[in-house]
Design a protein around this motif. Structure first.
Motif, PDB file in Angstrom:
ATOM      1  N   GLY A  94       0.827  -1.196   0.000  1.00 31.35           N
ATOM      2  CA  GLY A  94       0.000   0.000   0.000  1.00 31.35           C
ATOM      3  C   GLY A  94       0.860   1.245   0.000  1.00 31.35           C
ATOM      4  N   ASN A  95       0.756   2.024   1.091  1.00 30.76           N
ATOM      5  CA  ASN A  95       1.366   3.356   1.116  1.00 30.76           C
ATOM      6  C   ASN A  95       2.880   3.372   1.237  1.00 30.76           C
ATOM      7  OD1 ASN A  95      -1.252   4.170   0.991  1.00 30.76           O
ATOM      8  ND2 ASN A  95      -1.337   5.063   3.039  1.00 30.76           N
ATOM      9  N   GLN A  96       3.483   2.240   1.569  1.00 36.08           N
ATOM     10  CA  GLN A  96       4.939   2.241   1.695  1.00 36.08           C
ATOM     11  C   GLN A  96       5.654   2.068   0.355  1.00 36.08           C
ATOM     12  OE1 GLN A  96       7.209   3.000   3.734  1.00 36.08           O
ATOM     13  NE2 GLN A  96       6.479   2.787   5.838  1.00 36.08           N
ATOM     14  N   LEU A  97       5.019   1.456  -0.641  1.00 36.37           N
ATOM     15  CA  LEU A  97       5.726   1.240  -1.899  1.00 36.37           C
ATOM     16  C   LEU A  97       4.816   1.226  -3.129  1.00 36.37           C
ATOM     17  CD1 LEU A  97       8.399   0.652  -3.364  1.00 36.37           C
ATOM     18  CD2 LEU A  97       7.980  -1.801  -2.951  1.00 36.37           C
ATOM     19  N   ASP A  98       3.836   0.330  -3.161  1.00 36.93           N
ATOM     20  CA  ASP A  98       3.081   0.138  -4.399  1.00 36.93           C
ATOM     21  C   ASP A  98       2.307   1.392  -4.818  1.00 36.93           C
ATOM     22  OD1 ASP A  98       4.083  -2.379  -4.223  1.00 36.93           O
ATOM     23  OD2 ASP A  98       2.155  -3.419  -4.208  1.00 36.93           O
ATOM     24  N   TYR A 437      -8.850   9.098   1.794  1.00 37.25           N
ATOM     25  CA  TYR A 437      -8.598  10.218   0.888  1.00 37.25           C
ATOM     26  C   TYR A 437      -7.270  10.098   0.151  1.00 37.25           C
ATOM     27  CZ  TYR A 437      -5.950  11.529   5.059  1.00 37.25           C
ATOM     28  OH  TYR A 437      -5.105  11.495   6.137  1.00 37.25           O
ATOM     29  N   PHE A 438      -6.393   9.205   0.586  1.00 41.75           N
ATOM     30  CA  PHE A 438      -5.023   9.194   0.061  1.00 41.75           C
ATOM     31  C   PHE A 438      -4.958   8.620  -1.347  1.00 41.75           C
ATOM     32  CE2 PHE A 438      -0.794   7.429  -0.557  1.00 41.75           C
ATOM     33  CZ  PHE A 438       0.010   8.477  -0.140  1.00 41.75           C
ATOM     34  N   GLY A 439      -4.266   9.320  -2.237  1.00 43.27           N
ATOM     35  CA  GLY A 439      -4.050   8.843  -3.590  1.00 43.27           C
ATOM     36  C   GLY A 439      -3.198   9.837  -4.357  1.00 43.27           C
ATOM     37  N   PRO A 440      -2.556   9.412  -5.439  1.00 49.33           N
ATOM     38  CA  PRO A 440      -1.702  10.322  -6.203  1.00 49.33           C
ATOM     39  C   PRO A 440      -2.398  11.576  -6.697  1.00 49.33           C
ATOM     40  CG  PRO A 440      -1.318   8.053  -6.883  1.00 49.33           C
ATOM     41  CD  PRO A 440      -2.512   8.033  -5.968  1.00 49.33           C
ATOM     42  N   ASP A 441      -3.721  11.497  -6.903  1.00 52.65           N
ATOM     43  CA  ASP A 441      -4.470  12.634  -7.435  1.00 52.65           C
ATOM     44  C   ASP A 441      -5.036  13.543  -6.350  1.00 52.65           C
ATOM     45  OD1 ASP A 441      -6.226  10.713  -6.485  1.00 52.65           O
ATOM     46  OD2 ASP A 441      -7.738  11.084  -8.022  1.00 52.65           O
ATOM     47  N   GLY A 453       1.443  24.656   1.820  1.00 54.54           N
ATOM     48  CA  GLY A 453       1.368  24.093   0.484  1.00 54.54           C
ATOM     49  C   GLY A 453       0.734  22.711   0.472  1.00 54.54           C
ATOM     50  N   ARG A 454       0.671  22.110  -0.726  1.00 53.06           N
ATOM     51  CA  ARG A 454       0.063  20.802  -0.916  1.00 53.06           C
ATOM     52  C   ARG A 454       0.962  19.925  -1.783  1.00 53.06           C
ATOM     53  NH1 ARG A 454      -2.183  22.525   2.671  1.00 53.06           N
ATOM     54  NH2 ARG A 454      -4.416  22.658   3.168  1.00 53.06           N
ATOM     55  N   GLU A 455       0.940  18.633  -1.444  1.00 52.91           N
ATOM     56  CA  GLU A 455       1.716  17.637  -2.175  1.00 52.91           C
ATOM     57  C   GLU A 455       0.743  16.693  -2.872  1.00 52.91           C
ATOM     58  OE1 GLU A 455       5.977  16.441  -0.831  1.00 52.91           O
ATOM     59  OE2 GLU A 455       4.547  15.171   0.232  1.00 52.91           O
ATOM     60  N   MET A 456       1.115  16.254  -4.065  1.00 50.74           N
ATOM     61  CA  MET A 456       0.316  15.354  -4.912  1.00 50.74           C
ATOM     62  C   MET A 456      -0.862  16.095  -5.558  1.00 50.74           C
ATOM     63  SD  MET A 456       0.642  11.613  -3.078  1.00 50.74           S
ATOM     64  CE  MET A 456      -0.368  11.979  -1.654  1.00 50.74           C
ATOM     65  N   GLY A 457      -1.448  15.417  -6.540  1.00 48.86           N
ATOM     66  CA  GLY A 457      -2.502  16.043  -7.313  1.00 48.86           C
ATOM     67  C   GLY A 457      -1.979  17.174  -8.188  1.00 48.86           C
ATOM     68  N   VAL A 458      -2.892  17.875  -8.855  1.00 46.84           N
ATOM     69  CA  VAL A 458      -2.517  19.033  -9.670  1.00 46.84           C
ATOM     70  C   VAL A 458      -1.869  20.098  -8.788  1.00 46.84           C
ATOM     71  CG1 VAL A 458      -3.390  20.879 -11.136  1.00 46.84           C
ATOM     72  CG2 VAL A 458      -4.300  18.561 -11.384  1.00 46.84           C
ATOM     73  N   ALA A 459      -2.374  20.242  -7.558  1.00 46.04           N
ATOM     74  CA  ALA A 459      -1.798  21.223  -6.635  1.00 46.04           C
ATOM     75  C   ALA A 459      -0.336  20.922  -6.358  1.00 46.04           C
ATOM     76  CB  ALA A 459      -2.597  21.239  -5.331  1.00 46.04           C
TER      77      ALA A 459
END
Length: 475
Positions: A94-98, A437-441, A453-459
């Motif tokens: 999950g969140n550690q690698l894949d 809520y966690f995801g690359p987008d 600031g914000r990390e990931m997503g368009v932001a």
């Protein structure tokens, strides 16, 4: 280390330990001031004198290849992450690698549709027409500094959007998990075709390298994840050259269980959340807010749930919770628990060190004063503090009674009521009835002293972009 396209050694090394055993995993190179200067110079040259910043198709191809390489070498990275970070095998899926690997895929795909130009309306001035537009340009050289808890996710959540934006990067590994990040640098150097100087990866056990990066005149932006105390120091250091600063800092997030919630479900969710990666997550909900009249009932159910948390060898697929990262961190956690009990909290279960390695029992404290240290300070261990509230307004007041604002959660049978309460709590992310809520987008970051600031997503991409406004006379 990776500096200007070459894998380089250092005259000095430092030891990386397996936190599950306390034994050595390997030796990492200790970057000198000269190494750091060379990395910054390489990034500066690659940004200023090559086409990296302007060639969007090249960047998309390189990110696509990086994603392929990470997938191809996923199992090697998985074993190293288990050994060096103490991450349970199940968490690496999950969140550690894949999931972090898919951050690279997200930004490679985003470049196909993202517009680096925005047209504005024409205006008339002094009897002439003026055509105007905005272009988004790469911010420049980025210093990315990461901690130990999620080394793959944190490195890729900084690296992928920075590269997509056209920036060049100096990535500094955590002193507790350097080998994982150095392995990423090795894959980039040997398999991706990313041009020399675009990505540089260095490691060091002390603060000097980070201090040099944050104040360096040739670094245009800082992206840092870590403690709030260090974030304050970085902001101060970066102010000397007025750098762009992204900070993802600490948290003391609250899970609110409303009086109409299913207590058994909420208790299970709270228990397993706080033990995820041994509590070493800034967004984990470490305060459990419960109705006063149901305090004892819910405490009993949480204690029962914690008894089912399996901890031990992180390489075992059945293990849910691994060790803390170091003996130093375990001592910090234990000290906070002992002080909480001395201050009046009730130790319901846990509160003990477990050897060998740096394990700590899943720990539950009840009857916690919302103004006490254990309710206000980030623990970064598997410790849950239960606080009673009177009504919804009181729950919101207690949840917001913190310098942090990173995440939060609420459980209720009434979704509308839950969403209304969530909107009143000042945090950058929020889970409702177990929502993920966690995801690359999905943009991730916090309010107040949880960051900037914000990390990931368009932001996350736009954190690494400058905006330039143009105008030309057309008639």
């Amino acid at each position: 280390m990776l500096i200007d396209g070459k894998l380089v050694e250092s005259t000095r090394t430092f030891t990386s330990l397996n936190p599950a055993t306390g034994q050595e995993v390997g030796q990492a190179p200790e970057a000198t001031a000269a190494d750091t200067e060379a990395a910054v110079a390489a990034a500066r040259r690659a940004f200023d004198t090559t086409g990296w910043a302007t060639d969007t198709e090249l960047r998309a191809r390189c990110l696509d290849r990086l994603h392929q390489v990470l997938v191809e070498h996923k199992e090697e990275l998985r074993e190293l992450t288990i050994a060096e970070a103490g991450a349970p095998r199940m968490l690496t899926h999950g969140n550690q690698l894949d999931i972090p690997i898919e951050i690279v895929r997200y930004y490679a795909d985003l470049l196909a549709d993202f517009s680096f130009r925005e047209d504005l309306a024409e205006v008339e001035s002094n009897g002439r027409r003026h055509r105007r537009w905005v272009e988004k340009e790469a911010a420049g050289v980025v210093a990315a500094i990461i901690p130990y808890n999620y080394p793959n996710q944190l490195a890729l959540a900084k690296l992928a959007p920075a590269l997509a934006a056209g920036c060049t990067v100096v990535l500094k590994a955590s002193p507790d998990t350097p080998l994982i990040t150095l392995a990423l640098g090795e894959l980039i150097a040997e398999h991706t075709g990313i041009p020399p100087g675009v990505v540089n990866v260095i490691s060091s056990p002390g603060p000097a390298v980070g201090q040099l990066l944050t104040a360096h005149p040739d670094v245009d932006a800082i992206s840092f994840t870590g403690s709030t105390a260090t974030g304050r120091a970085i902001m101060e250091s970066a102010s000397s050259t007025v750098k762009r600063v992204f900070l993802e800092l600490g948290g003391k997030s609250a899970m609110v269980v409303l009086d109409d919630a299913d207590p058994a479900s909420a208790a299970m969710f709270a228990a397993f959340t706080v033990c995820s990666h041994a509590g070493q997550g800034c967004a984990l909900t470490t305060r459990l807010l419960v109705p006063r009249e149901r305090h004892d009932e819910i405490v009993e159910q949480v204690a029962g749930a914690l008894a089912h948390v399996s901890y031990g060898d992180p390489a075992d697929p059945k293990t849910y919770m691994g060790p803390l990262i170091s003996g130093r961190q375990r001592d910090k956690v234990d000290g906070m628990v002992q002080r909480a009990v001395a201050a009046g909290a009730t130790l319901v279960t846990g509160g003990k060190k477990v050897d060998p390695g740096f394990f700590y029992e899943p720990t539950l404290l009840s009857n916690v004063d919302p103004d006490s240290e254990i309710a206000q300070e980030e623990v970064f261990g598997p410790v849950l503090a239960v606080i009673a509230f009177e009504d919804d307004d009181d729950a919101v007041r207690i949840a917001n009674n913190t310098i942090y604002g990173l995440s939060g959660a609420v459980h209720s049978a009434d979704e509308e009521r839950a969403v209304a309460l969530a909107r009143r709590i000042r945090s950058g992310t929020f889970s409702i009835n177990g929502g993920n809520y966690f995801g690359p987008d999905a943009p991730f970051g916090g309010y107040k002293q949880s960051g900037v600031g914000r990390e990931m997503g368009v932001a996350g991409l736009e954190e690494f972009l400058e905006r330039k406004t143009f105008a030309v006379v057309v008639g």
